[in-house]
Design a protein around this motif. Structure first.
Motif, short mmCIF file in Angstrom:
data_model
loop_
_atom_site.label_atom_id
_atom_site.label_comp_id
_atom_site.label_asym_id
_atom_site.label_seq_id
_atom_site.Cartn_x
_atom_site.Cartn_y
_atom_site.Cartn_z
N GLN A 42 -7.71 -5.92 -4.34
CA GLN A 42 -6.74 -6.80 -3.70
C GLN A 42 -5.42 -6.02 -3.62
OE1 GLN A 42 -7.31 -10.12 -2.72
NE2 GLN A 42 -9.46 -9.90 -3.27
N ILE A 43 -4.93 -5.77 -2.41
CA ILE A 43 -3.78 -4.89 -2.24
C ILE A 43 -2.61 -5.66 -1.66
CG2 ILE A 43 -2.93 -2.77 -1.15
CD1 ILE A 43 -5.88 -1.88 -1.00
N GLU A 44 -1.51 -5.72 -2.41
CA GLU A 44 -0.31 -6.42 -1.96
C GLU A 44 0.64 -5.46 -1.26
OE1 GLU A 44 1.75 -8.73 -4.81
OE2 GLU A 44 0.06 -10.03 -5.26
N ASP A 45 0.13 -4.73 -0.30
CA ASP A 45 0.95 -3.76 0.44
C ASP A 45 0.24 -3.48 1.74
OD1 ASP A 45 2.57 -1.74 1.37
OD2 ASP A 45 2.71 -0.72 -0.56
N THR A 46 0.96 -3.48 2.84
CA THR A 46 0.33 -3.21 4.13
C THR A 46 0.20 -1.72 4.43
OG1 THR A 46 2.51 -3.46 5.17
CG2 THR A 46 1.06 -5.39 5.15
N SER A 47 0.85 -0.88 3.63
CA SER A 47 0.70 0.56 3.76
C SER A 47 -0.32 1.03 2.74
CB SER A 47 2.04 1.26 3.55
OG SER A 47 1.91 2.65 3.71
N ILE A 48 -1.50 1.46 3.21
CA ILE A 48 -2.63 1.73 2.33
C ILE A 48 -2.92 3.23 2.30
CG2 ILE A 48 -4.98 1.05 1.73
CD1 ILE A 48 -3.09 -1.32 2.14
N ASN A 49 -3.12 3.77 1.10
CA ASN A 49 -3.53 5.16 0.95
C ASN A 49 -4.99 5.20 0.49
OD1 ASN A 49 -3.00 8.08 0.82
ND2 ASN A 49 -3.36 7.80 -1.36
#
Length: 309
Positions: A42-49
């Motif tokens: 679950q990622i709370e960031d729209t910039s994904i690495n």
């Protein structure tokens, strides 16, 4: 046991010696491993690495991202090949699945796959405005430009700023829509957008663009001389042109076999001086034009001719 693939010619033995083929390892029995995002993240960031482990003898990696997954894909949002073991992109709030494989010129590993969700940060200020268009570092000859971005949930206003190359704000506007049309000044301008609500705002997301409405100067041919008679089939062309300040400029040469300029022999992007191989026993007609990155073009230079005996 490792398998190998011959890349190029097989080993050739001749009277004079031998030439060895370049051998690449067959990757089909290997695998890479996902580092992040792991399955179920679950990622709370729209910039994904995205990152994964390297595979020995791999020369590149193919990365694909599907929404919501590959079995029932509504959209393949990314399909790219990279040489490193990481890749970054921005994604909207949604469910996704991603996969990666290692490859070389003759083989590839199986894909490894993971699903994840992009969720909005709880804190409004931590959210990000995802810019849609125009693309970063656009060069254009049209000063009226429509800026677009994606919706930020819970935002009631978007603030747009234009900045000069010294990062000074030269224009500021607000809108409750996700697009706005503005007149940009000549030259390079940074534009940025942030989302706001009654109590908070996000950080700005920034891109740049260059407006160039000036067409390049017309090239002036200097060689070969007009009506020249040449004996060599490799012809050296030269010309002069004063550069106009703005986006990058290039020259193109046009060479024809007829005075009506209908039988094109060659058209090339060139830099003065330029040598071009032609055929003997013919008369040629030629001119030049200049272009820039913003799609402006100069007038054509005067048409000149020469004969190759």
């Amino acid at each position: 046991m490792k398998k190998y693939i011959l890349s190029g010619l097989l080993m050739i033995t001749t009277f004079y010696g031998c030439e060895e083929a370049f051998i690449e390892e067959d990757l089909s029995d290997d695998t890479t491993a996902i580092i992040a995002p792991k399955d179920g993240s679950q990622i709370e960031d729209t910039s994904i690495n995205f990152s994964w482990e390297a595979v020995d003898q791999a020369t590149s990696y193919r990365v694909q991202i599907a929404r919501p997954n590959f079995e029932n894909a509504a959209q393949i949002v990314e399909d790219t090949t990279v040489s490193s073991t990481n890749f970054s992109t921005s994604l909207t709030k949604n469910a996704y699945e991603w996969r990666v494989r290692a490859q070389n010129s003759g083989s590839e590993t199986p894909y490894v796959m993971a699903g994840f969700n992009v969720i909005e940060p709880t804190d409004f200020a931590s959210r990000k405005v995802l810019l849609v268009s125009p693309e970063n570092e656009l060069a254009t000859n049209e000063p009226e430009i429509t800026l677009e971005w994606q919706v930020v949930p819970d935002a009631n206003t978007y603030r747009i700023q234009l900045l000069n190359t010294s990062d000074e704000v030269i224009q500021e506007e607000t809108t409750n829509e996700t697009q706005i049309t503005l007149i940009f000044p000549e030259g390079t301008t940074n534009w940025q957008v942030r989302a706001e609500n009654a109590t908070q705002n996000t950080l700005y997301t920034t891109r740049s663009l260059a407006v160039d409405t000036m067409k390049p100067n017309t090239p002036v041919a200097t060689a070969p001389a007009n009506n020249a008679t040449l004996t060599e089939t490799t012809v050296s062309f030269s010309w002069t042109r004063e550069v106009v300040e703005g986006t990058a400029e290039i020259d193109s040469i046009y060479i024809f076999e007829d005075e009506a300029l209908t039988q094109l022999v060659t058209k090339n992007q060139v830099t003065s001086p330029e040598e071009i191989a032609l055929e003997a026993s013919k008369t040629y007609y030629w001119f030049l034009k200049a272009f820039d990155a913003a799609k402006n073009e100069s007038d054509a230079s005067a048409t000149q001719n020469f004969v190759i005996n």
